[in-house]
Write a protein that holds these residues in place. Structure first.
Motif, PDB file in Angstrom:
ATOM      1  N   ASN A 205      24.647 -14.764  17.483  1.00 58.17           N
ATOM      2  CA  ASN A 205      25.188 -14.363  16.179  1.00 58.17           C
ATOM      3  C   ASN A 205      25.302 -12.862  15.962  1.00 58.17           C
ATOM      4  OD1 ASN A 205      25.154 -17.165  15.009  1.00 58.17           O
ATOM      5  ND2 ASN A 205      22.970 -16.931  15.427  1.00 58.17           N
ATOM      6  N   GLY A 206      24.545 -12.061  16.715  1.00 57.41           N
ATOM      7  CA  GLY A 206      24.536 -10.623  16.485  1.00 57.41           C
ATOM      8  C   GLY A 206      23.123 -10.140  16.241  1.00 57.41           C
ATOM      9  N   THR A 208      21.853  -7.815  13.904  1.00 57.76           N
ATOM     10  CA  THR A 208      21.331  -7.362  12.615  1.00 57.76           C
ATOM     11  C   THR A 208      20.385  -8.399  12.038  1.00 57.76           C
ATOM     12  OG1 THR A 208      23.043  -8.372  11.245  1.00 57.76           O
ATOM     13  CG2 THR A 208      23.521  -6.184  12.182  1.00 57.76           C
ATOM     14  N   GLU A 211      22.173 -11.455  10.660  1.00 59.60           N
ATOM     15  CA  GLU A 211      22.768 -12.268  11.724  1.00 59.60           C
ATOM     16  C   GLU A 211      21.705 -13.078  12.461  1.00 59.60           C
ATOM     17  OE1 GLU A 211      26.659  -9.513  12.876  1.00 59.60           O
ATOM     18  OE2 GLU A 211      24.684  -9.061  13.722  1.00 59.60           O
TER      19      GLU A 211
END
Length: 283
Positions: A205-206, A208, A211
């Motif tokens: 998802n990423g 951060t 996320e």
């Protein structure tokens, strides 16, 4: 900022609005209370007195154990709480002994556990069977408290690991790098799983906080089952994975709590706490 705890077991965290940014790989003590109560009943204990830390961990586990034990037909003589920063516990131990219960449940931490166990020894309360919890497993209480063999044969409960390929792989890898060759220790599998869930979600998802938080539940359930770091590569390739942890299936719910858990029933032999058996809770 997203956080995944490997060792927080307080039931209070289930009810908090964490907005999806908090999860844990150690199960709530509502489950440990049931396991401990079942162990007491299985051992033929009819009544208990409980001494516990006066914090969210201690109160939550004491109340869960008492409720489950009473539901099973047992009698709770008294629950005595001690301040977490106290230096003398004689009065609390004296109050504990007045219950004249079949057994004593001690919900303790190492730094204050000796303060409870030493006066208990002096007052003859260690002649009764004691049942401990995860807070003192693998703490070497016999030497730490100077009690010799006085704790031998006492039992306890603690989150453990479900048998299977994931557990075997983790223990083999850990034994290869641990200083004494030990395959695991209390909460080590849960700590590994906490990092893995965040890494899998980050890969999918990423990186951060929002996320990572968005994919923790999905990483723990549904999809293609996998173990270890291979799950990270699969997630990065877009595969919906179901991470099977070193501690077990995990299966986080929307509150961030694992709904599948394994508990170890352990005993005391000197400074060691060998596991007698494990109890599984399915999701």
């Amino acid at each position: 900022v997203v956080m995944v705890s490997p060792s927080n077991t307080s039931p209070q965290f289930t009810k908090m609005d964490k907005k999806g940014f908090y999860a844990r790989t150690a199960p709530s003590d509502l489950l440990q209370g049931e396991v401990l109560a079942s162990l007491l009943v299985e051992d033929g204990v009819g009544s208990v007195s409980i001494i516990s830390r006066a914090d969210s961990y201690g109160r939550g586990l004491a109340e869960a154990t008492a409720a489950a034990f009473e539901d099973a037909g047992g009698t709770v003589k008294t629950i005595v709480y001690h301040a977490t920063d106290a230096s003398d516990f004689s009065a609390e131990v004296t109050a504990l002994g007045k219950g004249a219960a079949d057994a004593i449940v001690g919900i303790l931490f190492p730094e204050t556990g000796c303060g409870v166990l030493q006066p208990a020894f002096e007052q003859g309360l260690l002649d009764s069977p004691w049942y401990m919890t995860d807070g003192v497993k693998d703490a070497g209480l016999a030497s730490l408290c100077g009690l010799g063999t006085a704790l031998d044969g006492f039992k306890g409960t603690a989150p453990g690991s479900a048998a299977g390929e994931a557990k075997d792989a983790f223990e083999a890898a850990y034994a290869g790098v641990s200083a004494d060759g030990s395959p695991t220790f209390i909460f080590a599998p849960q700590a590994y799983d906490a990092v893995m869930l965040m890494a899998i979600s980050a890969a999918a998802n990423g990186v951060t906080g929002p996320e990572i938080a968005s994919g923790l539940v999905e990483a723990s359930s549904g999809g293609e089952k996998c173990i270890g770091v291979s799950c990270i590569a699969l997630a990065a390739d877009g595969v919906d994975v179901d991470y099977v942890g070193a501690s077990g299936e995990i299966e986080l719910n929307q509150a961030g709590d694992p709904t599948a858990a394994t508990y170890d029933i352990w005993t005391t032999e000197g400074d060691t706490n060998p596991v007698l058996k494990s109890v599984d809770f399915g999701s």
